[in-house]
Scaffold this active site. Structure first.
Site, PDB file in Angstrom:
ATOM      1  N   GLY A   1       2.950   5.720  -3.094  1.00 45.86           N
ATOM      2  CA  GLY A   1       4.044   6.505  -3.653  1.00 45.86           C
ATOM      3  C   GLY A   1       3.936   6.646  -5.157  1.00 45.86           C
ATOM      4  O   GLY A   1       4.210   7.712  -5.727  1.00 45.86           O
TER       5      GLY A   1
ATOM      6  N   VAL B   1       0.835  -1.199   0.000  1.00 45.09           N
ATOM      7  CA  VAL B   1       0.000   0.000   0.000  1.00 45.09           C
ATOM      8  C   VAL B   1       0.873   1.254   0.000  1.00 45.09           C
ATOM      9  O   VAL B   1       0.597   2.217  -0.720  1.00 45.09           O
ATOM     10  CB  VAL B   1      -0.962   0.006   1.199  1.00 45.09           C
ATOM     11  CG1 VAL B   1      -1.864   1.238   1.148  1.00 45.09           C
ATOM     12  CG2 VAL B   1      -1.810  -1.250   1.229  1.00 45.09           C
ATOM     13  N   ASP B   2       1.933   1.233   0.779  1.00 41.59           N
ATOM     14  CA  ASP B   2       2.866   2.365   0.769  1.00 41.59           C
ATOM     15  C   ASP B   2       3.487   2.550  -0.612  1.00 41.59           C
ATOM     16  O   ASP B   2       3.599   3.667  -1.115  1.00 41.59           O
ATOM     17  CB  ASP B   2       3.985   2.136   1.794  1.00 41.59           C
ATOM     18  CG  ASP B   2       3.571   2.490   3.214  1.00 41.59           C
ATOM     19  OD1 ASP B   2       2.596   3.232   3.382  1.00 41.59           O
ATOM     20  OD2 ASP B   2       4.236   2.016   4.153  1.00 41.59           O
ATOM     21  N   VAL B   3       3.915   1.448  -1.225  1.00 41.30           N
ATOM     22  CA  VAL B   3       4.557   1.538  -2.537  1.00 41.30           C
ATOM     23  C   VAL B   3       3.575   2.061  -3.580  1.00 41.30           C
ATOM     24  O   VAL B   3       3.890   2.976  -4.357  1.00 41.30           O
ATOM     25  CB  VAL B   3       5.117   0.162  -2.952  1.00 41.30           C
ATOM     26  CG1 VAL B   3       5.573   0.182  -4.407  1.00 41.30           C
ATOM     27  CG2 VAL B   3       6.282  -0.232  -2.047  1.00 41.30           C
TER      28      VAL B   3
END
Length: 405
Positions: free
Chosen positions: A183, A178-180
């Protein structure tokens, strides 16, 4: 040869992964990314080890985690809770094209560093806020973390083995996906706003939330629910809409079979010595294979276990059906295709000697990405950046003595 974003200045007030992943993309594309970190501590991920990366003389330095998302940047240390530090942020923002931050909603407003305040200083500023749940809504004030959002956004409900089977239960993905993805969405939004500014002359505020990204990334699973009305369930590594599309045990390990159409299924059946399976009315089309999954898969398991990984992969290449090994990460970087695509880069560093990093997957014919600048040490470029603002050595030393830098 000029980089795609040469001349674009990014003020990076983000830390951990989602924000730094976005700003590393911008740095790869040639932007000058100034990473602002807390004096004496820096980005949280610098301490998220082991493993830690040793300096050229063998001393442990920052955690390996930090190095995955901070290539190509310049680091300054700055305490903007102090007025002198806040003033420096204002001066940097006045000259920047883009600002990326991932503080809690409203966290920067009390310092006059929110979008509305900085837009008065620089009307062309593109200001990207990355949060767990967005700038509004009932959850806006909550902190957001990747694993939490994988759970709340539905990903864990469709990841893992079904209940009642060995190892059954919800699972998170092995990477902070989810972070990737956040981003990456942030990067896309920033570049779109940068293009829009060429027509309007004005910047804008971009609001990117981890939960929004996770919901969007449910892709076909969300579509299956919204259009079909059925709540998707966990199928392990199988696919809800394609069969066979899952790992299978073979004579010496596992292979991933990813049959995408009926022609590929017929080719696989020929390779398995069972061409009649492709003509069987129960399995002739993908829709029929999905409906008869529980019958077909055990039949395939019996056939696949008779050959080795290498044999199945060779047959897949020869006869035209997708089949591959389930590689551990060391084998990934030994893979000849990964090597041919130069997905490992060795970046020279005065501090570390050389750093083995993962390359960007973006390949450009006219503005190729270069890997000349390693992730910076904490505050490595403080004097350089402040000097560019017109501060002399005495002024910088004064800031250092007062704890601003």
């Amino acid at each position: 040869m000029s980089a795609a974003l040469e001349g674009v200045v990014v003020l990076d007030l983000s830390r951990i992964l989602a924000g730094p992943w976005s700003t590393q993309n911008l740095a790869d594309l040639g932007a000058d990314v100034i990473k602002v970190e807390r004096p004496g501590q820096g980005d949280d991920t610098r301490s998220w080890g082991p493993p830690f990366v040793n300096t050229a003389d063998g001393q442990p330095q920052d955690a390996a985690y930090y190095f995955c998302a901070n290539r190509g940047k310049r680091s300054i240390t700055l305490d903007f809770t102090k007025e002198a530090g806040r003033k420096i942020i204002l001066d940097l923002a006045a000259k920047a094209d883009i600002l990326v931050e991932n503080y809690k909603v409203g966290g920067l407003k009390k310092y006059g560093l929110d979008y509305d305040s900085l837009a008065k200083v620089n009307p062309g500023l593109i200001y990207c806020s990355i949060t767990g749940f967005g700038q509004d809504g009932p959850y806006a004030e909550r902190p957001g973390y990747d694993a939490l959002v994988q759970a709340m956004g539905g990903l864990m409900s469709i990841t893992g083995e079904p209940d009642g089977t060995p190892g059954g239960g919800p699972q998170k993905v092995g990477v902070a996906v989810v972070d990737v993805l956040t981003g990456l969405y942030a990067t896309s939004a920033i570049l779109a706003a940068l293009f829009a500014r060429t027509k309007t002359g004005k910047g804008q505020h971009i609001d990117v939330a981890l939960l929004d990204v996770q919901v969007a990334a449910l892709a076909n699973q969300a579509g299956n629910f919204l259009l079909g009305g059925k709540v998707p369930a966990r199928l392990g590594s199988a696919h809800p809409s394609i069969v066979p599309y899952q790992p299978f045990a073979c004579a010496d390990g596992y292979v991933m079979l990813a049959i995408g159409n009926d022609t590929q299924f017929a080719a696989f059946c020929n390779a398995a010595g069972s061409p009649a399976l492709a003509q069987d009315a129960r399995f002739a089309t993908n829709a029929q294979r999905v409906a008869n999954r529980s019958v077909l898969v055990p039949m395939l398991e019996e056939r696949i276990k008779l050959k080795t990984i290498d044999q199945w992969c060779a047959l897949g290449t020869e006869q035209g059906f997708p089949c591959g090994p389930i590689n551990t990460i060391d084998r990934v970087f030994d893979d000849p295709q990964v090597q041919a695509r130069h997905m490992r880069v060795d970046v020279p560093s005065d501090t570390y000697g050389s750093l083995a990093l993962v390359a960007s997957p973006m390949k450009f014919s006219g503005t190729p990405i270069t890997y000349d600048t390693p992730p910076p040490t904490l505050g490595q470029h403080t004097e350089q950046v402040l000097g560019e603002l017109g501060l002399d050595a005495a002024a910088i030393e004064g800031l250092r003595q007062s704890g601003v830098v």
